[in-house]
Design an enzyme around this catalytic site. Structure first.
Site, mmCIF file in Angstrom:
data_model
loop_
_atom_site.group_PDB
_atom_site.id
_atom_site.type_symbol
_atom_site.label_atom_id
_atom_site.label_comp_id
_atom_site.label_asym_id
_atom_site.label_seq_id
_atom_site.Cartn_x
_atom_site.Cartn_y
_atom_site.Cartn_z
ATOM 1 N N ASP A 25 -12.910 8.338 90.610
ATOM 2 C CA ASP A 25 -13.599 8.992 91.728
ATOM 3 C C ASP A 25 -14.310 7.964 92.612
ATOM 4 O OD1 ASP A 25 -14.409 11.127 93.253
ATOM 5 O OD2 ASP A 25 -16.068 11.710 91.950
ATOM 6 N N GLY A 28 -13.110 7.845 98.666
ATOM 7 C CA GLY A 28 -13.531 8.213 100.017
ATOM 8 C C GLY A 28 -14.818 7.499 100.405
ATOM 9 N N TRP A 30 -16.016 4.751 99.165
ATOM 10 C CA TRP A 30 -15.754 3.312 99.271
ATOM 11 C C TRP A 30 -15.316 2.992 100.703
ATOM 12 C CZ3 TRP A 30 -11.638 0.197 100.585
ATOM 13 C CH2 TRP A 30 -11.707 -1.140 100.176
ATOM 14 N N HIS A 42 -8.216 5.353 99.267
ATOM 15 C CA HIS A 42 -7.157 5.755 98.333
ATOM 16 C C HIS A 42 -6.156 4.609 98.135
ATOM 17 C CE1 HIS A 42 -8.813 9.680 98.212
ATOM 18 N NE2 HIS A 42 -8.422 10.045 99.417
ATOM 19 N N SER A 70 -6.182 16.735 91.521
ATOM 20 C CA SER A 70 -6.578 17.941 90.788
ATOM 21 C C SER A 70 -6.068 19.181 91.514
ATOM 22 C CB SER A 70 -8.105 18.001 90.669
ATOM 23 O OG SER A 70 -8.682 18.455 91.885
ATOM 24 N N GLU A 72 -7.761 21.444 92.479
ATOM 25 C CA GLU A 72 -8.751 21.761 93.531
ATOM 26 C C GLU A 72 -8.631 20.800 94.729
ATOM 27 O OE1 GLU A 72 -9.546 21.756 90.215
ATOM 28 O OE2 GLU A 72 -9.547 23.937 90.192
ATOM 29 N N ASN A 73 -7.919 19.704 94.564
ATOM 30 C CA ASN A 73 -7.787 18.758 95.683
ATOM 31 C C ASN A 73 -6.929 19.319 96.831
ATOM 32 O OD1 ASN A 73 -7.880 15.847 93.511
ATOM 33 N ND2 ASN A 73 -9.510 16.687 94.770
ATOM 34 N N TRP A 74 -6.273 20.495 96.582
ATOM 35 C CA TRP A 74 -5.572 21.158 97.688
ATOM 36 C C TRP A 74 -6.564 21.610 98.755
ATOM 37 C CZ3 TRP A 74 -0.507 20.691 98.178
ATOM 38 C CH2 TRP A 74 0.267 20.505 97.035
ATOM 39 N N ARG A 76 -8.530 19.831 100.301
ATOM 40 C CA ARG A 76 -8.779 18.734 101.267
ATOM 41 C C ARG A 76 -7.891 18.892 102.504
ATOM 42 N NH1 ARG A 76 -10.464 13.419 97.880
ATOM 43 N NH2 ARG A 76 -11.723 14.563 96.371
ATOM 44 N N GLU A 212 -16.272 10.819 73.881
ATOM 45 C CA GLU A 212 -17.489 10.170 74.373
ATOM 46 C C GLU A 212 -17.367 10.030 75.887
ATOM 47 O OE1 GLU A 212 -20.180 9.402 72.631
ATOM 48 O OE2 GLU A 212 -19.227 10.156 70.814
#
Ligand code: IPE
Ligand code: IPE
Ligand code: MG
Length: 251
Positions: A25, A28, A30, A42, A70, A72-74, A76, A212
């Protein structure tokens, strides 16, 4: 010090987890910090992927799972999604030969629905070419969402019950896990997330029950070999108990 020397020195010091999963993650942010478009982040992130795969292989990490897109990245913008897909194509085309040469098996987890046909073919080709490789497994979580994965497993089990193949009492953790995308992969020992976000974002919810977690502040494009080592060192400082008690040495 070269990467290999650094690795040798590191290996003398601690245990290497068998399976490391990474939520990559911060691409963007960066880019935005440099006044660049998110896509530049990216692109830089792909170079970090390459280095992380090499580090994992130098260390003898048997399974490395990378969250690359992911479900959920749809949400974007379409232009960003298009760029992310292009970068996956670029990564596979550029690095497949080297991965195969290094005896790395590629496994893709996630939903096929919605993914462009040419990407599906490319991923199928990568998996077919490397299926018998056995030095390391690189798991690419692409169009992956854990809730969908678990829901699909539940649906398949319900179907089998309704067809009379199994009874509800036969459903146990092992059987459910056998219907997940990760059925042939051990659970992650260590989950790393970069960029300082403290959440799991629908990643491997079932499989990380006893992993962990190491959250690191640096953004994914800045994640170096040394950061990877530091995360494993942190993992080595943890005591895994799996609900039990730690045995005193010598008792
Ligand atoms: C991770 O970086 C890459 C993907 C989710 C595909 P982000 O794009 O989420 O970067 P930030 O979180 O906006 O900085
Ligand atoms: C998680 O990162 C998904 C990937 C790294 C592929 P996101 O940036 O999409 O997660 P949220 O939206 O911050 O939870
Ligand atoms: Mg993000």
């Amino acid at each position: 010090m070269s990467g290999v020397e650094q690795t040798r020195q590191f290996l003398d010091q601690g245990n290497v987890p068998k399976h490391v999963a990474i939520i990559m993650d911060g691409n963007g942010r960066w880019a935005q910090r440099r006044g660049l478009p998110r896509t530049a982040g990216h692109r830089q992130g792909v170079e970090t992927v390459r280095e992380a795969v090499r580090t994992a292989s130098d260390l003898g990490i048997e399974y490395l799972t990378l969250y690359s897109f992911s479900s959920e990245n749809w949400n974007r913008p379409e232009t960003e999604i298009t760029e992310l897909f292009s970068l996956l194509r670029y990564f596979v085309r550029r690095d497949l030969a080297e991965l195969h040469e290094n005896n790395v098996r590629i496994k893709v987890i996630g939903e096929r629905a919605g993914v462009p046909d040419d990407i599906l073919s490319l991923l199928d080709e990568a998996q077919a070419l490397t299926r018998y490789n056995d030095s390391q497994t690189l798991v690419i979580a692409f169009n992956y969402g854990s809730r969908t994965e678990i829901t699909n497993a539940a649906r398949t089990l319900a179907q089998r019950v309704s067809e009379g193949e199994i009874s509800p009492s036969q459903i146990n953790e092992e059987l459910l896990a056998s219907y997940l995308n990760t059925s042939d992969i051990p659970d992650p020992d260590l989950l790393i997330r970069t960029s300082g976000e403290l959440r799991v974002s629908n990643f491997l919810l079932w499989q990380i029950a006893y992993s962990e977690f190491v959250f690191v502040d640096c953004l994914w494009p800045d994640f170096t070999r040394s950061d990877f080592y530091a995360a494993i060192e942190e993992y080595n400082r943890r005591t895994r108990k799996f609900g039990g008690l730690v045995r005193e040495t010598g008792s």
